[in-house]
Design a protein around this motif. Structure first.
Motif, PDB file in Angstrom:
ATOM      1  N   GLU A 148       0.831  -1.197   0.000  1.00 22.37           N
ATOM      2  CA  GLU A 148       0.000   0.000   0.000  1.00 22.37           C
ATOM      3  C   GLU A 148       0.868   1.250   0.000  1.00 22.37           C
ATOM      4  O   GLU A 148       1.913   1.288   0.633  1.00 22.37           O
ATOM      5  N   ILE A 149       0.383   2.267  -0.687  1.00 19.72           N
ATOM      6  CA  ILE A 149       1.083   3.549  -0.684  1.00 19.72           C
ATOM      7  C   ILE A 149       0.637   4.292   0.572  1.00 19.72           C
ATOM      8  O   ILE A 149      -0.502   4.738   0.667  1.00 19.72           O
TER       9      ILE A 149
ATOM     10  N   GLU B 212       2.396   7.021   1.960  1.00 18.44           N
ATOM     11  CA  GLU B 212       2.643   8.446   1.716  1.00 18.44           C
ATOM     12  C   GLU B 212       3.185   8.602   0.312  1.00 18.44           C
ATOM     13  O   GLU B 212       3.882   7.726  -0.186  1.00 18.44           O
TER      14      GLU B 212
ATOM     15  N   GLN C  28      -0.094   8.439  -8.505  1.00 18.89           N
ATOM     16  CA  GLN C  28      -1.033   9.361  -7.868  1.00 18.89           C
ATOM     17  C   GLN C  28      -2.421   8.787  -7.623  1.00 18.89           C
ATOM     18  O   GLN C  28      -3.015   9.054  -6.598  1.00 18.89           O
ATOM     19  N   ASN C  29      -2.954   8.034  -8.524  1.00 20.92           N
ATOM     20  CA  ASN C  29      -4.320   7.528  -8.383  1.00 20.92           C
ATOM     21  C   ASN C  29      -4.365   6.073  -7.928  1.00 20.92           C
ATOM     22  O   ASN C  29      -5.366   5.401  -8.105  1.00 20.92           O
ATOM     23  N   SER C  30      -3.274   5.596  -7.356  1.00 22.77           N
ATOM     24  CA  SER C  30      -3.210   4.205  -6.924  1.00 22.77           C
ATOM     25  C   SER C  30      -3.187   4.105  -5.408  1.00 22.77           C
ATOM     26  O   SER C  30      -2.645   4.970  -4.728  1.00 22.77           O
ATOM     27  N   LYS C  31      -3.750   3.037  -4.898  1.00 21.19           N
ATOM     28  CA  LYS C  31      -3.683   2.751  -3.461  1.00 21.19           C
ATOM     29  C   LYS C  31      -2.571   1.745  -3.174  1.00 21.19           C
ATOM     30  O   LYS C  31      -1.973   1.756  -2.116  1.00 21.19           O
ATOM     31  N   ARG C  32      -2.316   0.862  -4.146  1.00 21.75           N
ATOM     32  CA  ARG C  32      -1.262  -0.143  -4.023  1.00 21.75           C
ATOM     33  C   ARG C  32      -0.323  -0.007  -5.217  1.00 21.75           C
ATOM     34  O   ARG C  32      -0.718   0.479  -6.270  1.00 21.75           O
ATOM     35  N   THR C  33       0.908  -0.479  -5.041  1.00 23.14           N
ATOM     36  CA  THR C  33       1.858  -0.413  -6.138  1.00 23.14           C
ATOM     37  C   THR C  33       2.918  -1.489  -6.000  1.00 23.14           C
ATOM     38  O   THR C  33       3.035  -2.149  -4.967  1.00 23.14           O
TER      39      THR C  33
END
Length: 193
Positions: free
Chosen positions: A8-9, A11, A39-44
């Motif tokens: 999860e992002i 910050e 910017q528009n992601s919750k996970r990466t």
């Protein structure tokens, strides 16, 4: 060595992403194009380059393996540190950077803060042969492969083959036969490299 970190992002700023993985927050330096992608992601999932020095342990993350490869090529040039390489990748899109290096466009490179005439020339001289032209496109611009093909790329690079040439051969093999296993792909690629 860390290949990638996913999670999860927690910050996100234009220069740093904190990725929460298993309750641990990894502070990862990123480029502006990667910030836009995140910017528009919750996970990466970020492909990581570790820079371990006596006084610091820093992580640099990229949304594609290709960007990480370019970063590693840049920091391999004498006089180009990790922050300068990150600035270059933030200021110049990867395909345009490859065109500039292969075409000897010193002016474009000098337009990046911290890159003077000597450094621009050194980047061009050192990397021109590592970014090969194929038709109108550069081999380093081949899109990321996935699954078995990425495993095969990693294995062949560890054996000492050049990343760009390896990707080119494996892309052809997997285009011709998408059902190849990693082992079969490596065996066939060894005959072609």
């Amino acid at each position: 060595m860390i290949d990638y970190i996913s999670g999860e992002i927690a910050e996100l700023t234009p220069t740093v992403a904190v990725i929460d993985n298993g309750g641990i927050g990894y502070e990862i330096n990123i480029t502006i194009p990667d910030y836009s992608d995140l910017q528009n992601s919750k996970r990466t999932k970020l492909y990581v380059h570790e820079a371990i020095r006596e006084d610091a342990h820093q992580l640099y993350g990229f949304t594609t393996r290709h960007s990480r490869e370019l970063f590693r090529l840049l920091i391999g040039v004498s006089g180009v540190g990790a922050n300068t390489a990150r600035l270059i990748l933030s200021a110049i899109p990867a395909p345009q950077l490859e065109n500039a290096i292969a075409g000897g466009d010193e002016k474009l490179l000098k337009g990046v803060k911290g890159v003077g005439a000597r450094t621009a020339q050194r980047i061009i001289v050192d990397l021109r042969d590592k970014i090969k032209v194929e038709g109108d496109a550069f081999i380093a611009s081949i899109p990321d492969l996935s699954g078995a093909s990425e495993d095969a790329v990693a294995a062949l690079i560890m054996l000492g083959f050049q990343p760009q040439q390896t990707r080119k051969v494996l892309k052809k093999l997997f285009t011709d036969n998408p059902a190849l296993t990693t082992e079969e792909a490596i065996k066939q690629a060894l005959r072609l490299l």
